[in-house]
Design a protein around this motif. Structure first.
Motif, PDB file in Angstrom:
ATOM      1  N   GLU B  99       0.835  -1.207   0.000  1.00  0.00           N
ATOM      2  CA  GLU B  99       0.000   0.000   0.000  1.00  0.00           C
ATOM      3  C   GLU B  99       0.871   1.259   0.000  1.00  0.00           C
ATOM      4  N   ARG B 100       1.985   1.140   0.645  1.00  0.00           N
ATOM      5  CA  ARG B 100       2.915   2.276   0.678  1.00  0.00           C
ATOM      6  C   ARG B 100       3.470   2.523  -0.726  1.00  0.00           C
ATOM      7  N   GLU B 101       3.847   1.437  -1.384  1.00  0.00           N
ATOM      8  CA  GLU B 101       4.422   1.567  -2.729  1.00  0.00           C
ATOM      9  C   GLU B 101       3.403   2.124  -3.712  1.00  0.00           C
ATOM     10  N   SER B 102       2.166   1.695  -3.570  1.00  0.00           N
ATOM     11  CA  SER B 102       1.141   2.151  -4.519  1.00  0.00           C
ATOM     12  C   SER B 102       0.602   3.531  -4.155  1.00  0.00           C
ATOM     13  N   GLY B 103       0.929   4.018  -2.976  1.00  0.00           N
ATOM     14  CA  GLY B 103       0.455   5.321  -2.539  1.00  0.00           C
ATOM     15  C   GLY B 103      -0.891   5.295  -1.846  1.00  0.00           C
ATOM     16  N   SER B 104      -1.498   4.118  -1.792  1.00  0.00           N
ATOM     17  CA  SER B 104      -2.842   4.062  -1.200  1.00  0.00           C
ATOM     18  C   SER B 104      -2.801   4.249   0.313  1.00  0.00           C
ATOM     19  N   LEU B 105      -1.661   3.900   0.947  1.00  0.00           N
ATOM     20  CA  LEU B 105      -1.564   4.112   2.399  1.00  0.00           C
ATOM     21  C   LEU B 105      -1.592   5.615   2.708  1.00  0.00           C
ATOM     22  N   ALA B 106      -0.865   6.376   1.887  1.00  0.00           N
ATOM     23  CA  ALA B 106      -0.860   7.832   2.084  1.00  0.00           C
ATOM     24  C   ALA B 106      -2.257   8.388   1.876  1.00  0.00           C
ATOM     25  N   PHE B 107      -2.942   7.827   0.868  1.00  0.00           N
ATOM     26  CA  PHE B 107      -4.298   8.303   0.596  1.00  0.00           C
ATOM     27  C   PHE B 107      -5.230   7.994   1.770  1.00  0.00           C
ATOM     28  N   VAL B 108      -5.127   6.783   2.249  1.00  0.00           N
ATOM     29  CA  VAL B 108      -6.011   6.387   3.354  1.00  0.00           C
ATOM     30  C   VAL B 108      -5.737   7.253   4.578  1.00  0.00           C
ATOM     31  N   LEU B 109      -4.455   7.482   4.837  1.00  0.00           N
ATOM     32  CA  LEU B 109      -4.110   8.258   6.029  1.00  0.00           C
ATOM     33  C   LEU B 109      -4.433   9.747   5.875  1.00  0.00           C
ATOM     34  N   SER B 110      -4.671  10.160   4.610  1.00  0.00           N
ATOM     35  CA  SER B 110      -5.089  11.557   4.404  1.00  0.00           C
ATOM     36  C   SER B 110      -6.569  11.735   4.748  1.00  0.00           C
ATOM     37  N   GLN B 111      -7.274  10.612   4.853  1.00  0.00           N
ATOM     38  CA  GLN B 111      -8.676  10.647   5.278  1.00  0.00           C
ATOM     39  C   GLN B 111      -8.725  10.700   6.813  1.00  0.00           C
TER      40      GLN B 111
END
Lengths: 458, 292
Positions: B99-111
């Motif tokens: 998720e970190r590599e795909s950027g989705s972790l950053a997206f989720v944590l921006s919520q």
């Protein structure tokens, strides 16, 4: 005076075999027996009779449902000192509890032809202790013991120099041993023996047949010692888990035939110690099942001249081991081209004759390690232990000398005679129900992962 | 990014853990797991092995009258030790780095979702996916066992499934520790494989070496073995499979004599500890928020 008169009245009624209308609570049985002529039949009512009682003439004591002979905790409940006595259909209870005095439900000396049939023994130290009595029949009894630590209990049945006995169809539980000393020519058949120390124990007792018995949850199933010419067939010996834990132990035995038995879940299915002991003697172990034991067959290092054929070795933690290491190569694993079934046999049967085309070799490296370092058994069956075995197979120079080679292993289990069953089969319905629950759980989780959750948040 | 992190801290500190948000992450992780080809590969492989073991190896009850724990039981336990641990630890290790590599972790944590919710949701989601996989595998094996006269019981089936799931939760928790401390999927997967190898093979081989070299006392042997979650599972599973630990030589007898019927509970206790401790460690590392 009144008491004597009352007892006389009862004796008169019993001697005439006329059932009494009232329960004869607390009637001293000795008075009744004393008043019974030799060869007479005493029919007892559904009542509590008090012992102890001594029978010194050939009589028959016959009870009905509810007949109780209570020893009141004093010595033996019934002592028999005569031939031709029958005790049938009574509840015998409450003997003394002195182990040094060997207090018993029935204690017999010189009682040839004694018949103890269909009785229930409750709260007795020994069930039966029978000495120097020929042709005794102990049939259909239910024999319990006192609620004591196992070594403090007495034996369910103990025969001493009482040859020609028939021990059949008894249910013996929670006692110490069922033991035969210097007792030849006996038959021990279709008994159920559980929760004791030695299920069966033979000492210096020759020419016996032991068949169809169900021996469960004892410290040792059957231990046969210093005896000759015994046939052990169609018995089921399960869960002998005491410190020794032998299903069947043979020590200094000669002329034993072991066939059609099931040894399951014991520490050691069959233990062989100097048996056969005579150099002109060979033993055959034929058509038995050894399953789920810690060790299927354990040999003392010097054991020779045993032949194994048509046995099934299934899922034992170790099929065969040698107590203390060494070689057992003077024992035979194939008779007339028929070997044994081994559940871990990895060969094939190209010509479809039921016999594997490759010999079965018991030479796994980890078992060799555990023979020398028993504490490593804790890791039996782990992936690491399997890796060591695989290393042994891959590198022959690591492989130990084989404990045994079966040149004609059977690829499927042979037919076995019927033997008494220890437990009910698991219900297919409950297994199906459990499986369905598991599959439903899996399905529910997959269903819960539908996309609606994310949609709602967004 | 620092604003996002600050917001998360505020939310966690101010309002506590929100179970509604955990549920969102759980569903997301479950969906992703069920789309993961590795997950299906492991699941199908495990189910096939368990079923074939049940069909082929459990003896016919017309031959074996009583049933019990033998080599087949041991093989089933070893299968869980090998496959389930590998499956769970690699899933646990890969999920956050990927998720970190795909950027989705950053997206989720921006919520408005806190790190605690993300970690707990990931753990529960993976636990749910593994429960589905194990229940399906053992369920299929159980159904197949009824096709032949095999001596397996319903209670054994349920107990083995439960214990296997507990072991898989341990492995997921350990995997999450790897996942929160590695940025790349490749590194996390290699680390997970190494840890799996240590747990399943090297630990036991080390004990064997110690026994051979230094005559390790049986109590130390038992302790050293049972502290490994994979071995703790084996101890509990043998007890659950109606087996007796005293079949396992002097160390097994020591365990039975010393702990009696509690020996299975000791195994379960160790497994629970191996869930709680790594999960706590993963949370401590993850909440620092230095990974984005």
């Amino acid at each position: 005076m009144i008491r004597l008169w009352f007892a006389g009245l009862i004796v008169g009624l019993v001697a005439l075999v006329v059932p009494t209308a009232e329960a004869a609570e607390g009637v001293p049985l000795q008075d009744i027996v004393d008043a019974t002529p030799s060869g007479g039949v005493v029919t007892l009512d559904a009542a509590v009779y008090t012992g102890p009682v001594t029978i010194d003439k050939p009589v028959t004591l016959r009870g009905v449902e509810g007949t109780v002979i209570d020893g009141e905790g004093i010595g033996n409940v019934i002592e028999v000192n005569a031939s031709g006595v029958t005790i049938e259909g009574v509840v015998i209870r409450n003997s003394g509890d002195r182990l040094d005095k060997e207090h018993a439900g029935v204690s017999a000396d010189d009682a040839d032809g004694l018949r103890v049939v269909d009785n229930v023994f409750e709260d007795v130290l020994f069930g039966m202790f029978i000495r120097s009595s020929r042709d005794v029949a102990v049939v259909g009894n239910v024999i319990g013991s006192k609620d004591l630590f196992v070594a403090r209990r007495g034996d369910g049945i103990r025969l001493w120099q009482s040859s020609g006995a028939l021990i059949e169809g008894n249910e013996i539980g929670d006692g110490r041993d069922t033991v035969f000393w210097f007792t030849d020519d006996i038959t021990v058949r279709d008994n159920s023996i559980s929760n004791g120390r030695y299920g069966l124990h033979f000492m210096y007792s020759d020419n016996a047949v032991v068949e169809g018995n169900l021996i469960t949850d004892n410290s040792v199933g059957a231990f046969l010692m210093y005896s000759t010419n015994l046939t052990v067939r169609r018995n089921t010996v399960v869960d002998s888990r005491g410190p020794s834990g032998y299903g069947l132990g043979l020590k200094d035995m000669d002329g034993v035939e072991v066939s059609g038995n099931r040894f399951e879940g014991n520490r050691i299915g069959l233990y062989l110690d100097n048996s056969p002991s005579r150099v002109d003697m060979n033993h055959t172990v034929l058509n038995n099942v050894f399953a789920f034991n810690d060790t299927g067959v354990m040999f003392r290092p010097s054991v020779k001249r045993n032949s194994f054929s048509e046995n099934a070795f299934i899922d034992n933690t170790e099929h065969v081991s040698i107590d203390g290491g060494g070689q057992i190569d003077e024992n035979v694993w194939t008779i007339a081209g028929i070997g044994n079934h081994w559940s871990d046999y990895a060969g094939y049967d190209a010509d479809d004759d039921g016999v594997g085309d490759l010999p079965y070799r018991l030479d796994d490296l980890f078992s060799d390690l555990t023979d020398r370092h028993p504490e490593l058994r804790f890791l039996l069956g782990t992936p690491a232990a399997r890796a060591i075995d695989m290393a042994g197979e891959a590198f022959p120079n690591l492989r130990p000398e084989p404990k045994l080679i079966d040149t004609a292993p059977l690829v499927s289990t042979p037919d076995f005679p019927e033997a008494p069953s220890a437990r009910g089969e698991p219900s297919r319905l409950t297994v199906l129900a459990a499986s369905a629950i598991l599959l439903l759980v899996a399905g529910a989780i997959v269903a819960a992962a539908r996309p609606r959750g994310i949609g709602r948040v967004a | 990014m620092s604003e996002v992190d600050t917001g998360v801290e505020e939310q966690v500190g101010g309002e506590g853990v929100e179970f509604r948000l955990i549920r969102v992450i759980v569903v997301k992780v479950l969906q992703e797991s069920l789309r993961d080809r590795w997950f299906w590969l492991y699941t199908i492989g495990f189910a096939a092995l368990a079923a074939s073991l049940t069909l082929v190896a459990i003896p016919d009850s017309s031959v074996v009258l009583s049933g019990g724990f033998g080599r087949t039981g041991a093989a089933l336990v070893a299968l869980v030790q090998l496959v389930v641990v590998l499956m769970a630890i690699s899933l646990g290790a890969r999920v956050l780095p990927s998720e970190r590599e795909s950027g989705s972790l950053a997206f989720v944590l921006s919520q408005p979702i806190g790190r605690t919710e993300v970690l707990l949701g990931t753990f529960v989601g993976l636990g749910g996916a593994l429960l589905a996989a194990l229940a399906a595998g053992f369920g299929v094996a159980g159904v197949l066992s009824t096709l032949r006269d095999a001596s397996v019981s319903a209670s054994v089936l349920i107990r083995l499934t439960g214990l296997s799931w507990l072991l898989s939760l341990c492995a997921v928790a350990i995997g999450l520790v790897i996942g929160v401390s590695q940025r790349k999927v490749g590194a996390a997967t290699s680390t997970a494989l190494f840890v799996w190898f240590v747990l399943v093979f090297l630990g036991d081989l080390g004990i064997m070496g110690s026994v051979l070299a230094s005559r390790l006392p049986v109590e130390s042997l038992f302790l050293a073995a049972v502290l490994n979650p994979v071995e703790a599972f084996r101890v509990a599973a043998i007890v659950a499979l109606d087996g007796s630990l005293d079949a396992l030589g002097p160390a097994g007898t020591y365990a039975v004599d010393t702990y009696g019927d509690r020996v299975g509970l000791i195994g379960v206790g160790v497994l629970v500890a191996w869930v709680v401790a790594p999960l706590t460690l993963a949370w401590l590392v993850f909440r620092r928020g230095a990974d984005l």
